[in-house]
Design an enzyme around this catalytic site. Structure first.
Site, PDB file in Angstrom:
ATOM      1  N   SER A 110      26.745 -43.599  18.108  1.00 36.59           N
ATOM      2  CA  SER A 110      27.829 -43.280  17.184  1.00 36.59           C
ATOM      3  C   SER A 110      29.051 -44.160  17.476  1.00 36.59           C
ATOM      4  CB  SER A 110      28.156 -41.785  17.279  1.00 36.59           C
ATOM      5  OG  SER A 110      28.973 -41.369  16.216  1.00 36.59           O
ATOM      6  N   ASP A 215      21.568 -38.989   7.953  1.00 37.08           N
ATOM      7  CA  ASP A 215      22.810 -38.905   8.717  1.00 37.08           C
ATOM      8  C   ASP A 215      23.981 -38.767   7.742  1.00 37.08           C
ATOM      9  OD1 ASP A 215      25.020 -39.242  10.381  1.00 37.08           O
ATOM     10  OD2 ASP A 215      24.072 -40.823  11.567  1.00 37.08           O
ATOM     11  N   HIS A 245      22.307 -37.040  12.467  1.00 36.37           N
ATOM     12  CA  HIS A 245      23.119 -38.012  13.213  1.00 36.37           C
ATOM     13  C   HIS A 245      22.638 -38.241  14.645  1.00 36.37           C
ATOM     14  CE1 HIS A 245      26.400 -40.479  14.426  1.00 36.37           C
ATOM     15  NE2 HIS A 245      26.903 -39.576  15.248  1.00 36.37           N
TER      16      HIS A 245
END
Length: 268
Positions: A110, A215, A245
């Site tokens: 991320s 996601d 995610h």
């Protein structure tokens, strides 16, 4: 697979003490993994990943970024990500000093994927390979909130993390996770860093891009567009149907880590 508890390690970073972890494999290590975690979370959420990596022979290093988890600094306040990359380099240098003959693989998730991409642009000589998991690349819609007079409440919806309900529940109950709003300087720093990564050229080491197709937190299309600017020639990329995610915490996480380890062994 047995779980190996980490040892605490610390480093003095740009905003104060950085609290980290080192996981050692049961036998002599054959490679080093350095993990960069995502926005608002902390490295304690990566115990399962560390277990998989150590069982494969890796010694694993990670720390909570400044303003995250147990590290010092105002919560989730990052005015410039370049010092955060400097902090990460201190950790990589420690890993290298303690394991001078072993290759280092950087794994970023991320926001940590954005950090890992920028780190690889700046320090390609320090790592043998890079893994990007659901990385914030290209553009990220929340950065537009910085232009509003007042930033609205922006808690992360735990259902966007994984199809595994326990993951979202644990996230909500985790006191080391930031559950508050975005801070304007952090949003602006994110936008600037995304521009810097896009302009920074193709990554100089073998790199793989992995993303959940469903996601909603870091949508796949902008990330893929950003990846296309920095991907090494012929670099592998894989999207997982139905995955949200946190692909390292998804229902198909064994498949994801299998893919990570196959890539690693191809390049160390």
């Amino acid at each position: 697979m047995s779980s190996i508890p980490p040892e605490d390690i610390d480093t003095t970073g740009h905003a104060g003490l950085l609290i980290g972890s080192r996981w050692s494999p049961p036998a002599d290590p054959t490679w080093v993994a350095v993990i960069a975690h995502g926005y608002g979370e902390h490295i304690g959420r990566y115990q399962w990943v560390a277990d998989r990596l150590t069982s494969d022979g890796a010694v694993v290093y990670a720390h909570d970024h400044a303003g995250h988890g147990r590290s010092e600094g105002e919560s989730v306040l990052i005015e410039d990500f370049e010092p955060v990359i400097d902090d990460l380099h201190l950790l990589v240098e420690r890993a290298q000093a303690e394991n001078p003959t072993l290759p280092v693989v950087l794994i970023g998730h991320s926001m940590g994927g954005m950090i890992a991409a920028r780190y690889t642009q700046r320090h390609a000589d320090a790592v043998a390979a890079t893994v990007l998991s659901g990385p914030v690349l290209g553009s990220w819609e929340p950065t537009a909130l910085a232009d509003l007079d007042e930033i609205p409440p922006t808690p992360i919806d735990p259902t966007t993390l994984s199809r595994e309900e326990d993951i979202g529940r644990a996230y909500q109950e985790d006191e080391l996770v930031w559950h508050g709003d975005f801070k304007r300087p952090t949003l602006r720093a994110l936008a600037t860093t995304l521009e810097n990564v896009t302009a920074g050229g193709r990554l100089g080491v073998p790199t793989i891009w992995l993303h959940g197709q469903d996601d909603q937190l870091v949508p796949i299309d902008p990330s893929r567009a950003g990846w296309e600017h920095i991907a090494p020639e012929g670099a592998p990329a894989k999207a997982y149907p139905g995955a949200r995610h946190e692909i390292f915490n998804e229902t198909n996480r064994e498949e994801v880590l299998d893919d990570v380890l196959a890539f690693v062994h191809e390049h160390i």
